[in-house]
Design a protein around this motif. Structure first.
Motif, short mmCIF file in Angstrom:
data_model
loop_
_atom_site.label_atom_id
_atom_site.label_comp_id
_atom_site.label_asym_id
_atom_site.label_seq_id
_atom_site.Cartn_x
_atom_site.Cartn_y
_atom_site.Cartn_z
N TRP A 1 -6.86 6.27 1.42
CA TRP A 1 -5.78 5.43 1.48
C TRP A 1 -4.95 5.67 2.42
N MET B 1 0.84 -1.10 -0.07
CA MET B 1 -0.19 -0.02 0.01
C MET B 1 0.82 1.37 0.09
N TRP C 1 0.40 3.91 -2.62
CA TRP C 1 -0.15 5.26 -2.71
C TRP C 1 0.60 6.79 -2.75
#
Length: 233
Positions: free
Chosen positions: A89, A65, A69
């Protein structure tokens, strides 16, 4: 009129400065995210399917992630709902990181526990060290799978044998609360090459639960000589 021009000039300067700072921040995010995408992202994907612990699985998700991101912050700003997506996010990454910090072993033990940390010169256990947040079994999991391609003296067959020998021991220790809660101090050997003061000695004290503590016991002092205080020893 003159005052109006002065205000306009000052506002223009502020806007120009903000744009420069914004570009610098975006460039930094891009460089860091790109570096992580090349280095950490492949390991995170591998760990996602090969982790031994819940912490390892969550770390893999965080490792996927985080870089994606960062790249979204760089390239997605002209997309619809950019702000909402980036915010959700980012909050998800923050919550996941908080959970991992909460799950880090405390390192605390009492005199009745079979395994304890022992320090000299007022040394102490650092709970939020990255080497403690990442379970030692996952450190060995990744390390034994990288050592084959990275070390010319160890071929893949030897690396696989090393993984079998060590990871079985760590899997057994994971089931023992006394071994689990002491966490890891693998960050200690990193201090020496980084020229960080390393005068707080550390060792593990292990006393079998079956031992009669009312009587003198034989002592084995094991100076392992390897690249870190592996708990498996």
């Amino acid at each position: 009129m003159i005052e109006t021009c002065q205000v306009f000039f000052q506002q223009s300067q502020k806007i120009g400065t903000m744009q420069i700072v914004n570009r610098i921040l975006r460039s930094a995010v891009f460089v860091i995210s790109g570096f992580l995408m090349i280095t950490a992202f492949p390991l995170a994907v591998w760990l996602l399917f090969n982790s031994y612990t819940t912490q390892g699985f969550l770390l893999a998700i965080l490792g996927i992630m985080g870089p994606t991101w960062g790249l979204w912050l760089t390239f997605g700003r002209n997309r619809p709902k950019y702000t909402q997506t980036a915010t959700v996010w980012g909050v998800g990454i923050g919550l996941l990181g908080t959970v991992l910090l909460f799950m880090a072993p405390s390192g605390r033990s009492n005199s009745e526990d079979p395994l304890r940390h022992m320090y000299s010169n007022d040394g102490r256990f650092i709970r939020l060290s990255p080497f403690n947040i990442i379970p030692e079994i996952e450190q060995m999991n990744v390390g034994t799978n990288l050592i084959g391609p990275a070390d010319p003296l160890i071929d893949q067959a030897k690396a696989d044998r090393l993984a079998d020998l060590t990871l079985n021991i760590y899997s057994e220790m994971q089931e023992d609360p006394a071994f689990h809660k002491v966490g890891s101090v693998m960050g200690l050997p990193i201090r020496q090459p980084l020229q960080v003061p390393f005068d707080n000695g550390h060792y593990y004290l292990y006393v079998p639960e079956s031992a009669d503590k009312s009587e003198p016991m034989p002592v084995l002092v094991f100076l392992h000589g390897a690249g870190g205080p592996f708990k498996a020893y």
